[in-house]
Enzyme design. Sequence first.
Site, PDB file in Angstrom:
ATOM      1  N   ASP A  43      -8.777   1.576  -9.737  1.00  0.00           N
ATOM      2  CA  ASP A  43      -9.116   0.877  -8.489  1.00  0.00           C
ATOM      3  C   ASP A  43      -7.861   0.386  -7.778  1.00  0.00           C
ATOM      4  OD1 ASP A  43     -11.830   1.003  -8.213  1.00  0.00           O
ATOM      5  OD2 ASP A  43     -12.226  -0.913  -9.213  1.00  0.00           O
ATOM      6  N   TYR A  47       7.158   2.053  -6.418  1.00  0.00           N
ATOM      7  CA  TYR A  47       7.317   2.189  -4.960  1.00  0.00           C
ATOM      8  C   TYR A  47       7.584   0.814  -4.339  1.00  0.00           C
ATOM      9  CZ  TYR A  47       5.897   3.510  -0.175  1.00  0.00           C
ATOM     10  OH  TYR A  47       5.843   3.736   1.181  1.00  0.00           O
ATOM     11  N   HIS A 104      -3.431   9.569   0.032  1.00  0.00           N
ATOM     12  CA  HIS A 104      -4.079   8.262   0.087  1.00  0.00           C
ATOM     13  C   HIS A 104      -5.585   8.467   0.258  1.00  0.00           C
ATOM     14  CE1 HIS A 104       0.081   7.009   1.178  1.00  0.00           C
ATOM     15  NE2 HIS A 104      -0.245   6.007   0.393  1.00  0.00           N
ATOM     16  N   TRP A 160     -13.093   7.926  -6.111  1.00  0.00           N
ATOM     17  CA  TRP A 160     -12.420   7.389  -7.298  1.00  0.00           C
ATOM     18  C   TRP A 160     -12.706   5.896  -7.438  1.00  0.00           C
ATOM     19  CZ3 TRP A 160      -6.748   9.547  -6.519  1.00  0.00           C
ATOM     20  CH2 TRP A 160      -6.791  10.947  -6.637  1.00  0.00           C
ATOM     21  N   LEU A 217      10.989   0.533   7.193  1.00  0.00           N
ATOM     22  CA  LEU A 217       9.543   0.419   6.948  1.00  0.00           C
ATOM     23  C   LEU A 217       9.243   0.200   5.486  1.00  0.00           C
ATOM     24  CD1 LEU A 217       7.907   3.177   9.140  1.00  0.00           C
ATOM     25  CD2 LEU A 217       8.552   0.863   9.672  1.00  0.00           C
ATOM     26  N   GLY A 218       8.472  -0.822   5.198  1.00  0.00           N
ATOM     27  CA  GLY A 218       8.016  -1.076   3.833  1.00  0.00           C
ATOM     28  C   GLY A 218       6.565  -0.681   3.690  1.00  0.00           C
ATOM     29  N   SER A 219       5.811  -1.503   2.958  1.00  0.00           N
ATOM     30  CA  SER A 219       4.401  -1.190   2.690  1.00  0.00           C
ATOM     31  C   SER A 219       3.725  -2.453   2.182  1.00  0.00           C
ATOM     32  CB  SER A 219       4.340  -0.106   1.624  1.00  0.00           C
ATOM     33  OG  SER A 219       3.049  -0.046   1.056  1.00  0.00           O
ATOM     34  N   SER A 220       2.405  -2.535   2.381  1.00  0.00           N
ATOM     35  CA  SER A 220       1.706  -3.751   1.949  1.00  0.00           C
ATOM     36  C   SER A 220       1.690  -3.913   0.433  1.00  0.00           C
ATOM     37  CB  SER A 220       0.278  -3.762   2.487  1.00  0.00           C
ATOM     38  OG  SER A 220      -0.418  -2.618   2.055  1.00  0.00           O
ATOM     39  N   CYS A 221       2.037  -2.860  -0.318  1.00  0.00           N
ATOM     40  CA  CYS A 221       2.021  -2.992  -1.779  1.00  0.00           C
ATOM     41  C   CYS A 221       3.220  -3.780  -2.308  1.00  0.00           C
ATOM     42  CB  CYS A 221       1.935  -1.638  -2.458  1.00  0.00           C
ATOM     43  SG  CYS A 221       3.407  -0.644  -2.270  1.00  0.00           S
ATOM     44  N   MET A 224       3.915  11.525   8.648  1.00  0.00           N
ATOM     45  CA  MET A 224       2.864  10.981   9.516  1.00  0.00           C
ATOM     46  C   MET A 224       3.409   9.874  10.422  1.00  0.00           C
ATOM     47  SD  MET A 224      -0.803   9.330   8.505  1.00  0.00           S
ATOM     48  CE  MET A 224      -0.160   8.025   7.482  1.00  0.00           C
ATOM     49  N   VAL A 225       4.146   8.928   9.862  1.00  0.00           N
ATOM     50  CA  VAL A 225       4.641   7.816  10.679  1.00  0.00           C
ATOM     51  C   VAL A 225       5.792   8.266  11.566  1.00  0.00           C
ATOM     52  CG1 VAL A 225       5.645   5.516  10.664  1.00  0.00           C
ATOM     53  CG2 VAL A 225       3.947   6.122   8.961  1.00  0.00           C
ATOM     54  N   GLY A 257      12.760  10.850   8.854  1.00  0.00           N
ATOM     55  CA  GLY A 257      11.407  11.143   8.375  1.00  0.00           C
ATOM     56  C   GLY A 257      10.511  11.616   9.509  1.00  0.00           C
ATOM     57  N   ASN A 262      -2.171   0.093   4.961  1.00  0.00           N
ATOM     58  CA  ASN A 262      -2.529   1.494   4.684  1.00  0.00           C
ATOM     59  C   ASN A 262      -2.725   2.230   6.017  1.00  0.00           C
ATOM     60  OD1 ASN A 262      -2.909   0.142   2.194  1.00  0.00           O
ATOM     61  ND2 ASN A 262      -4.327   1.721   1.516  1.00  0.00           N
ATOM     62  N   LYS A 291      10.764  -0.509  -2.100  1.00  0.00           N
ATOM     63  CA  LYS A 291      10.605  -1.036  -0.735  1.00  0.00           C
ATOM     64  C   LYS A 291      11.138  -2.465  -0.622  1.00  0.00           C
ATOM     65  CE  LYS A 291       8.933   2.437   1.462  1.00  0.00           C
ATOM     66  NZ  LYS A 291       9.705   2.996   2.583  1.00  0.00           N
TER      67      LYS A 291
HETATM   68  O1  GFB Z   1      -5.107   4.907  -0.760  1.00  0.00           O
HETATM   69  P1  GFB Z   1      -4.972   4.796  -2.223  1.00  0.00           P
HETATM   70  O2  GFB Z   1      -4.637   6.054  -2.968  1.00  0.00           O
HETATM   71  O3  GFB Z   1      -3.890   3.737  -2.640  1.00  0.00           O
HETATM   72  O4  GFB Z   1      -6.375   4.271  -2.825  1.00  0.00           O
HETATM   73  P2  GFB Z   1      -3.747   2.134  -2.697  1.00  0.00           P
HETATM   74  C1  GFB Z   1      -7.049   3.180  -2.286  1.00  0.00           C
HETATM   75  C2  GFB Z   1      -8.353   2.969  -3.039  1.00  0.00           C
HETATM   76  O5  GFB Z   1      -9.236   4.069  -2.766  1.00  0.00           O
HETATM   77  C3  GFB Z   1      -8.220   2.899  -4.560  1.00  0.00           C
HETATM   78  C4  GFB Z   1      -9.795   4.547  -3.982  1.00  0.00           C
HETATM   79  O6  GFB Z   1      -9.092   1.904  -5.057  1.00  0.00           O
HETATM   80  C5  GFB Z   1      -8.693   4.294  -5.010  1.00  0.00           C
HETATM   81  O7  GFB Z   1      -9.221   4.301  -6.328  1.00  0.00           O
HETATM   82  N1  GFB Z   1     -10.202   5.954  -3.836  1.00  0.00           N
HETATM   83  C6  GFB Z   1     -11.485   6.403  -3.861  1.00  0.00           C
HETATM   84  C7  GFB Z   1      -9.393   7.018  -3.673  1.00  0.00           C
HETATM   85  N2  GFB Z   1     -11.517   7.732  -3.757  1.00  0.00           N
HETATM   86  C8  GFB Z   1     -10.231   8.143  -3.625  1.00  0.00           C
HETATM   87  C9  GFB Z   1      -9.639   9.438  -3.477  1.00  0.00           C
HETATM   88  O8  GFB Z   1     -10.298  10.479  -3.452  1.00  0.00           O
HETATM   89  N3  GFB Z   1      -8.261   9.456  -3.340  1.00  0.00           N
HETATM   90  C10 GFB Z   1      -7.509   8.318  -3.357  1.00  0.00           C
HETATM   91  N4  GFB Z   1      -6.178   8.429  -3.214  1.00  0.00           N
HETATM   92  N5  GFB Z   1      -8.053   7.088  -3.543  1.00  0.00           N
HETATM   93  C11 GFB Z   1      -1.320   2.798  -2.275  1.00  0.00           C
HETATM   94  C12 GFB Z   1      -0.064   2.633  -3.079  1.00  0.00           C
HETATM   95  O9  GFB Z   1      -2.226   2.006  -2.914  1.00  0.00           O
HETATM   96  O10 GFB Z   1      -1.223   2.338  -0.949  1.00  0.00           O
HETATM   97  C13 GFB Z   1       1.141   2.981  -2.349  1.00  0.00           C
HETATM   98  O11 GFB Z   1      -0.207   3.342  -4.279  1.00  0.00           O
HETATM   99  C14 GFB Z   1       1.147   2.471  -0.935  1.00  0.00           C
HETATM  100  O12 GFB Z   1       2.248   2.507  -3.028  1.00  0.00           O
HETATM  101  C15 GFB Z   1      -0.140   2.770  -0.234  1.00  0.00           C
HETATM  102  O13 GFB Z   1       1.396   1.098  -0.904  1.00  0.00           O
HETATM  103  C16 GFB Z   1      -0.198   2.238   1.183  1.00  0.00           C
HETATM  104  O14 GFB Z   1      -4.138   1.478  -1.424  1.00  0.00           O
HETATM  105  O15 GFB Z   1      -4.415   1.601  -3.923  1.00  0.00           O
END
Ligand code: GFB
Length: 326
Positions: A271, A138, A181, A204, A107-111, A17-18, A13, A167, A142
């Site tokens: 959320d 996902y 993300h 969002w 590598l895993g993830s906090s989810c 990024m990582v 990979g 994250n 992991k």
């Molecule tokens: O980073 P994110 O997409 O994933 O979203 P998770 C984190 C928070 O940011 C959520 C909000 O509450 C989203 O609703 N958010 C606000 C946004 N605006 C935005 C935007 O424009 N784009 C995005 N993407 N989010 C992921 C997992 O969870 O984290 C993966 O789905 C993985 O599996 C990753 O574990 C590290 O933090 O919610």
Amino acid sequence: MYELSGKRVWVAGHRGMVGSAVARRLESEGCEVIIAPRDRIDLERQTDVERFVDETHPNAVIMAAAKVGGILANDRQPVEFLQRNLSMELNVIKTAYDFGVEKLLFLGSSCIYPKLSAQPIEESALLTGPLEPTNEWYAIAKIAGIKLCQAYMKERGARFISAMPTNLYGPNDNFDLQTSHVLPALIRKAHEAKRANLDHVTIWGTGSPLREFLFVEDCADALVFLMQRYEDYEHVNVGSGTDVSILELMTIVAEVVGFTGRIETDPSKPDGTPRKLMSNAKLAGMGWTPKTSLRDGISRTYDWYLTTLQPRPNGSVSTRPTASSR
Ligand code: GFB
């Protein structure tokens, strides 16, 4: 202590990024970094992976290849996130064992942790409750990767360990607004709103979820640290130890970017989990702590965005291809 100097280390990979940050970080360790060219090696094909490892003979492997994405991508593509990640990790971990790799870091993830875990989340919280539905696919993949490393260690004595990063963000992140993300999305939204003189940006969800962020170069440093010094069954959290609400995050991003308009929310978007701050006590107890503040990390990421993802003549901004490797 696992000595990296003089070793051949495969960073699976390496374009993500990582993986790219780990490859840069390894330059100062005196090892030879091996990469698998994507046009020749498909990590989802066992025979490709076996041929590559047979030809290159890595001593160590850092498994940073994954199908990754933000909350919407995770929710909308369950097959992709579950099946592709299972294939890649099974192929890489099994082949590493079959070909005598000395040490592997997965590598895993906090989810991977239950949606409503007690905070900060300790490593022992794994598999103690239901997952967050938007990313359970996902997360299951992991968790399977962690368990596969543990199985090889328990049954066959392999030195295969796992790290769980929080994250992450930084250079080489994915800035596609549908699949990224949150942090790259907010940087891009603030930048484009500023350029277009808009009076607001929209985030969002409600803006209230809390998230922990770690600059990818700090993460790469922690992964090399674990590769050298950790050799046990349980995975290790890799985080910054603090979290912010998404609304606070947007405020910091706006300050760094220089956007002065309003911040609006879009509660029609999910959320996700309300909070997932990981405990970093285990890693801190071994002597590792992060160096980069959130504001500095965002500033460095914005600089990278400005210099690397140049606006095209029509005003659009190029993005990396949709998330493919972390
Ligand atoms: O980073 P994110 O997409 O994933 O979203 P998770 C984190 C928070 O940011 C959520 C909000 O509450 C989203 O609703 N958010 C606000 C946004 N605006 C935005 C935007 O424009 N784009 C995005 N993407 N989010 C992921 C997992 O969870 O984290 C993966 O789905 C993985 O599996 C990753 O574990 C590290 O933090 O919610």
